[in-house]
Design an enzyme around this catalytic site. Sequence first.
Site, PDB file in Angstrom:
ATOM      1  N   GLU A 263      85.340  52.713  61.470  1.00  0.00           N
ATOM      2  CA  GLU A 263      86.719  52.499  61.962  1.00  0.00           C
ATOM      3  C   GLU A 263      87.311  51.143  61.585  1.00  0.00           C
ATOM      4  O   GLU A 263      87.873  50.443  62.425  1.00  0.00           O
ATOM      5  CB  GLU A 263      86.773  52.690  63.483  1.00  0.00           C
ATOM      6  CG  GLU A 263      86.285  54.048  63.938  1.00  0.00           C
ATOM      7  CD  GLU A 263      86.437  54.275  65.442  1.00  0.00           C
ATOM      8  OE1 GLU A 263      86.878  53.352  66.154  1.00  0.00           O
ATOM      9  OE2 GLU A 263      86.109  55.376  65.894  1.00  0.00           O
ATOM     10  N   GLU A 368      81.107  63.708  64.137  1.00  0.00           N
ATOM     11  CA  GLU A 368      81.782  63.602  65.434  1.00  0.00           C
ATOM     12  C   GLU A 368      82.759  64.743  65.694  1.00  0.00           C
ATOM     13  O   GLU A 368      83.884  64.532  66.148  1.00  0.00           O
ATOM     14  CB  GLU A 368      82.491  62.239  65.541  1.00  0.00           C
ATOM     15  CG  GLU A 368      81.559  61.085  65.223  1.00  0.00           C
ATOM     16  CD  GLU A 368      82.155  59.716  65.491  1.00  0.00           C
ATOM     17  OE1 GLU A 368      83.078  59.618  66.306  1.00  0.00           O
ATOM     18  OE2 GLU A 368      81.671  58.746  64.890  1.00  0.00           O
TER      19      GLU A 368
HETATM   20  C1  XIL Z   1      81.503  56.957  71.843  1.00  0.00           C
HETATM   21  C2  XIL Z   1      80.404  57.513  72.704  1.00  0.00           C
HETATM   22  O1  XIL Z   1      80.484  58.924  72.750  1.00  0.00           O
HETATM   23  C3  XIL Z   1      80.507  56.961  74.076  1.00  0.00           C
HETATM   24  O2  XIL Z   1      79.414  57.370  74.851  1.00  0.00           O
HETATM   25  C4  XIL Z   1      80.550  55.444  74.002  1.00  0.00           C
HETATM   26  O3  XIL Z   1      80.759  54.950  75.254  1.00  0.00           O
HETATM   27  C5  XIL Z   1      81.663  54.983  73.110  1.00  0.00           C
HETATM   28  O4  XIL Z   1      81.505  55.554  71.851  1.00  0.00           O
HETATM   29  N1  XIL Z   1      84.116  57.127  67.517  1.00  0.00           N
HETATM   30  C6  XIL Z   1      82.827  56.806  67.236  1.00  0.00           C
HETATM   31  C7  XIL Z   1      81.770  57.040  68.254  1.00  0.00           C
HETATM   32  O5  XIL Z   1      82.531  56.414  66.110  1.00  0.00           O
HETATM   33  O6  XIL Z   1      80.743  56.084  68.155  1.00  0.00           O
HETATM   34  C8  XIL Z   1      82.339  57.033  69.628  1.00  0.00           C
HETATM   35  O7  XIL Z   1      81.306  57.386  70.537  1.00  0.00           O
HETATM   36  C9  XIL Z   1      83.498  57.979  69.732  1.00  0.00           C
HETATM   37  C10 XIL Z   1      84.593  57.555  68.816  1.00  0.00           C
END
Ligand code: XIL
Length: 455
Positions: A263, A368
Site C-alpha cells: 500500500e 486478500e
Molecule cells: C488487516 C488484518 O485483517 C487485521 O486483523 C489487522 O488488524 C489490520 O490489518 N490490507 C492489508 C492487510 O494489506 O494486511 C490488512 O489486514 C487488511 C487491509
Amino acid sequence: MKYKNLFNILKVLPLFLLIISCEGEEGSNGPIIIPVEKVQAAFNMSISSSDSNVLLLDNKTVGTGEFKSEWDFGQGGALVLDQPGIEEIRFDTDGTFSVRLIVTNDAGLTVDSKTVVVDNSSGGICPNGICASTNSAILKDAATTFFVGNITRASRVNGGGQHTEILKTHFSSITSEYEMKMDVMYPSEGNYDFTAADAIVNFGVDNGINVHGHALIWHNATPDWVKNFSGTNAEFETMVKDYITTTVTRYKGKIASWDVVNEAIDDGSGNPLRSSVFKDKMGDDYIKKCFQWARDADPDVLLFYNDYNMASSPGKRTAMFNIVDDLGDLVDGVGAQMHISYNGPSASNIQAVADGTVSRGLKLHFAELDIRANPNNDQTSLTAARADAQKVKFKEVVKIYNSIPLDNKYALTVWGLKDNESWLIDFWGHIDWPLMFNDDYSKKPAYDGFLEGLE
Ligand code: XIL
C-alpha cells in the site's frame, strides 16, 4: 389468542364510552363515529435451536381494537387461529413455502408473509432462505493450477480446532493476518520477536502448506519507535535494511514469497506515493531499496508489490504498474488486494489488473479476497438475493484468475475463513458477510461460486 383479544377489548372500552357520552350533546347531529383502523399483521420467524426442521412463529401484531390472527403455514390445509405464545411448526419436506399471518378486524384484512426454504440435505430449514452448500469438493484440490490461500494467526495454529482443520483441508497457502508485519516482528529497536511468525511458518512447513509472507513494509503496521525514529536518515536506512535482511533470511527456504511493500500508493489525485516515514527518510526510491535488500537476503523467494483498489481505481492501477515497471527484475509479482463488493468493481476492471500483470510477464496474486454483501449497510441479515449476488462475484473473480496463463499464476488468497471473523466488520463498523463460510462453518453459496469459477 384469547387473552390478547380480551386485552384489546378492554383497551377500546374507553373509546366506546366516549362515543356513548357524546350522543345527544348540544349542537351535535348524532354519535361521533371513530373509524376502526386496520391492524397491520406482523410476525417474526426463527428456526428452533433444538430441531432445524421446526420453525418458531411469533405473532408480533399490535393494534387497537378487536382483531383476529390466523396462520397459513403454507403446507395446505385450513387457516389456524393464532394461539398465545410461539407457534412451533414442523417442515419435513424439501421445498419453498410461504407462511402467512392474516389479521382481520372490522376495517378489513392485512397479511404478513415470509418464505421458508427447506432442504434436508443441507440440514433442514435454511436460515434466511439460504441453504448451506452441500458440495463436498475440496477447494485446493479443485484449483489444480494455483494455491488457494487463507489467513491465519499464531493462536489458531497453536490452538487447533475446527477452524484450523478447515484451513488445512481446503487451503494450500497461508498468510499471517497481522503477525508478520513490522509492528509485531520488530516491536522495539534491536529486539525482534518472531514468536508468532515462527509458529505460523512452522505450521505451514509441517503441514505442507505454502507460506506467503505479508508484509515487510506497511505504513499501517509500523511500530511507533520507527515512526518516531530519532537517528539520522542514514541510520534509519541501516535499520530498515537490517530488519528486512534479518526477517527474510530467517525464513529463507521456508516461505515462498513476500509482500515487500504494501500500500505505498496514495489514494489522492495523481496517485503519488503515500507519505510515510520510509518515504520521508529514505526518499522516493525507498521501495526499490527494500526490494533490493529482500532480493539480496533470499534470491529465491518471490517478491511482490501489494496494494488495494487495483481494479476499482484505474489511476491507482496505473500507478502500481509504474512502480513494478520501475522495479524491473527486482519484482516477481503483483499482489492485488481484492477487498471488493458484490456489486463492484466490474469484471472488466478486475480483468484489467490481470491483463496488465500478464502482459508484463509477472506473477499475479489475487490477495486478500473478501466480497462485501452489505457495503451500504442497508441489510441487517444476509438475504438470499445478496448471498446469490456474492456467489456470482466469487465465481467471476475465480474465473478471471483461473483463466490467466499458468506461468502468471501464483495464489488466490481469501482474507478470512468465516464471516464473523472478517476484519471488515471492525473496519467499516457495521455488519457484513464477506467470506465463504457461515459463522457455524457451514458453506455459503459463495463457496459454490468459488468452485464454479474453476469449471
Ligand atoms: C488487516 C488484518 O485483517 C487485521 O486483523 C489487522 O488488524 C489490520 O490489518 N490490507 C492489508 C492487510 O494489506 O494486511 C490488512 O489486514 C487488511 C487491509
